[in-house]
Design an enzyme around this catalytic site. Structure first.
Site, mmCIF file in Angstrom:
data_model
loop_
_atom_site.group_PDB
_atom_site.id
_atom_site.type_symbol
_atom_site.label_atom_id
_atom_site.label_comp_id
_atom_site.label_asym_id
_atom_site.label_seq_id
_atom_site.Cartn_x
_atom_site.Cartn_y
_atom_site.Cartn_z
ATOM 1 N N ALA A 249 -28.014 -61.715 -105.447
ATOM 2 C CA ALA A 249 -27.757 -60.273 -105.240
ATOM 3 C C ALA A 249 -28.010 -59.814 -103.798
ATOM 4 C CB ALA A 249 -28.534 -59.390 -106.212
ATOM 5 N N ALA A 250 -28.303 -60.744 -102.879
ATOM 6 C CA ALA A 250 -28.441 -60.340 -101.466
ATOM 7 C C ALA A 250 -27.118 -59.750 -100.981
ATOM 8 C CB ALA A 250 -28.850 -61.526 -100.598
ATOM 9 N N GLY A 251 -26.019 -60.374 -101.386
ATOM 10 C CA GLY A 251 -24.706 -59.881 -100.973
ATOM 11 C C GLY A 251 -24.405 -58.504 -101.552
ATOM 12 N N ASP A 252 -24.802 -58.287 -102.808
ATOM 13 C CA ASP A 252 -24.584 -56.967 -103.429
ATOM 14 C C ASP A 252 -25.427 -55.905 -102.713
ATOM 15 O OD1 ASP A 252 -22.842 -58.007 -105.338
ATOM 16 O OD2 ASP A 252 -24.473 -58.523 -106.698
HETATM 17 P P1 ADP Z 1 -24.044 -63.581 -100.852
HETATM 18 O O1 ADP Z 1 -25.233 -63.153 -101.652
HETATM 19 O O2 ADP Z 1 -22.814 -62.772 -101.111
HETATM 20 O O3 ADP Z 1 -23.809 -65.065 -100.877
HETATM 21 P P2 ADP Z 1 -25.431 -63.872 -98.327
HETATM 22 O O4 ADP Z 1 -26.256 -64.941 -98.956
HETATM 23 O O5 ADP Z 1 -24.723 -64.193 -97.056
HETATM 24 O O6 ADP Z 1 -24.368 -63.238 -99.329
HETATM 25 O O7 ADP Z 1 -26.434 -62.645 -98.079
HETATM 26 C C1 ADP Z 1 -25.975 -61.374 -97.703
HETATM 27 C C2 ADP Z 1 -26.810 -60.846 -96.578
HETATM 28 O O8 ADP Z 1 -28.182 -60.762 -96.985
HETATM 29 C C3 ADP Z 1 -26.787 -61.735 -95.339
HETATM 30 O O9 ADP Z 1 -25.699 -61.392 -94.510
HETATM 31 C C4 ADP Z 1 -28.136 -61.411 -94.706
HETATM 32 O O10 ADP Z 1 -28.032 -60.243 -93.931
HETATM 33 C C5 ADP Z 1 -29.023 -61.127 -95.918
HETATM 34 N N1 ADP Z 1 -29.762 -62.348 -96.283
HETATM 35 C C6 ADP Z 1 -29.385 -63.285 -97.187
HETATM 36 N N2 ADP Z 1 -30.266 -64.317 -97.209
HETATM 37 C C7 ADP Z 1 -31.231 -64.006 -96.316
HETATM 38 C C8 ADP Z 1 -32.434 -64.653 -95.871
HETATM 39 N N3 ADP Z 1 -32.816 -65.847 -96.363
HETATM 40 N N4 ADP Z 1 -33.191 -64.023 -94.929
HETATM 41 C C9 ADP Z 1 -32.820 -62.833 -94.431
HETATM 42 N N5 ADP Z 1 -31.692 -62.183 -94.788
HETATM 43 C C10 ADP Z 1 -30.914 -62.751 -95.713
#
Ligand code: ADP
Length: 309
Positions: A249-252
């Site tokens: 859910a980081a992307g969401d």
């Molecule tokens: P998704 O969840 O769609 O695969 P990402 O993994 O690229 O997308 O994460 C979305 C955003 O969340 C990234 O562009 C970044 O800004 C942030 N993010 C994700 N993982 C990390 C991390 N390990 N540390 C810091 N920020 C993160």
């Protein structure tokens, strides 16, 4: 004014076991969790937690989990009056097995999400006069995504498309309807047909997406942050350094932070910073909706990291 999310609403049925079962094997597991999910619902909850008035549109089954899913959105502060309770379909379900080592098996039944159609687009149209932006993903039929993007585009509403789960192809007519497309590396790679795994290839992919007609392309690069390209410039916004425990859910969260900033009238560059902040915070907690930051935590994080907008 509100932000509208038009997309999927799921129930995740999660079991934990020492390891994943082999084909035909029955294992005794430990825990069972019933967790609301779906990329659309996750983004709606993320926005609402950030204090943005949010409307969710989509479909749930009238007979299984539907009212429960609607209630959980309401509890998160999301407006649900236009969600359709479908008598003829079951709510979308994800059956997930997680092992001690963190591996998983997931089977998704799209159910009512797969029935989203023109009638739902008409419900969406009714909300457009009071909307600022429309958030779309790809867990509902692509015909409905295109139709929703078209009515929003025609009404001058900002259209933000998260092309997830990764599609092998998007209809060419969709790109010019999109203001901001936000793939991660895998999704960007699928869309452009070459591997995207660093800043350079992400910038190249973003350029291809611009050529196809989107106004801005943001490629999410996990712990490396995000690359943003417009016809005028391409820039990297580095990730915030955090102790990441689970990036589900980081992307969401990123898309919600991005849209929240635009709702506040901030620039695209500032909005990408808000997206990376929301994504980083989501990565510090386990789970999907459980990991989405509230506004208080979000503001405190920005202040702590010296972000002045
Ligand atoms: P998704 O969840 O769609 O695969 P990402 O993994 O690229 O997308 O994460 C979305 C955003 O969340 C990234 O562009 C970044 O800004 C942030 N993010 C994700 N993982 C990390 C991390 N390990 N540390 C810091 N920020 C993160």
């Amino acid at each position: 004014m509100s932000i509208i999310v038009f997309g999927s609403i799921n129930i995740d049925l999660v079991v934990t076991a020492p390891r994943l079962p082999l084909a035909g094997e029955t294992l005794t597991g430990e825990n069972f969790f019933k967790i609301p999910g779906g990329k659309g619902a996750n983004q709606a909850v993320a926005l609402s937690r950030l204090g943005i008035p949010t409307h969710m549109l989509g479909r749930v089954g009238a007979n299984n989990f539907g009212t429960e899913l609607v209630k959980s959105l309401q509890d998160a502060g999301v407006q649900t009056s236009k969600i359709f309770l479908d008598e003829n379909a079951n709510s979308g379900v994800a059956i997930i097995t997680v092992s001690h080592s963190g591996e998983n098996h997931i089977v998704v039944i799209s159910g009512a999400n797969g029935q989203v159609n023109q009638e739902d687009v008409e419900r969406l149209t009714q909300l457009l006069p009071t909307a600022k932006a429309l958030l779309l993903q790809l867990e509902i039929p692509i015909s409905a995504v295109v139709a929703a993007a078209k009515v929003a585009h025609d009404a001058n509403i900002t259209v933000i498309l998260d092309p997830a789960p990764a599609p092998s192809h998007l209809p060419a007519e969709l790109y010019p309807l999109v203001d901001i497309i936000t793939p991660n590396e895998v999704e960007a790679g699928q869309l452009v047909g070459f591997p995207v795994n660093n800043e350079d290839t992400a910038a190249k992919a973003a350029g291809v997406l611009l050529q196809r007609g989107v106004k801005s392309a943001i490629v999410k690069l996990g712990a490396a942050g995000a690359i943003c390209a417009t016809p005028e410039e391409t820039f990297l916004v580095p990730a915030f350094t955090v102790d990441a425990v689970d990036t589900v859910a980081a992307g969401d969260a990123f898309n919600a932070g991005l849209a929240a900033a635009l709702d506040h009238g901030l620039s695209l560059h500032q909005a990408v910073v808000w997206g990376t902040a929301a994504g980083a915070l989501a990565a510090t907690k386990l789970g999907a909706q459980t990991s989405l930051p509230d506004r208080f935590t979000f503001d405190a994080f920005l202040k702590d990291r010296g972000v002045k907008f």
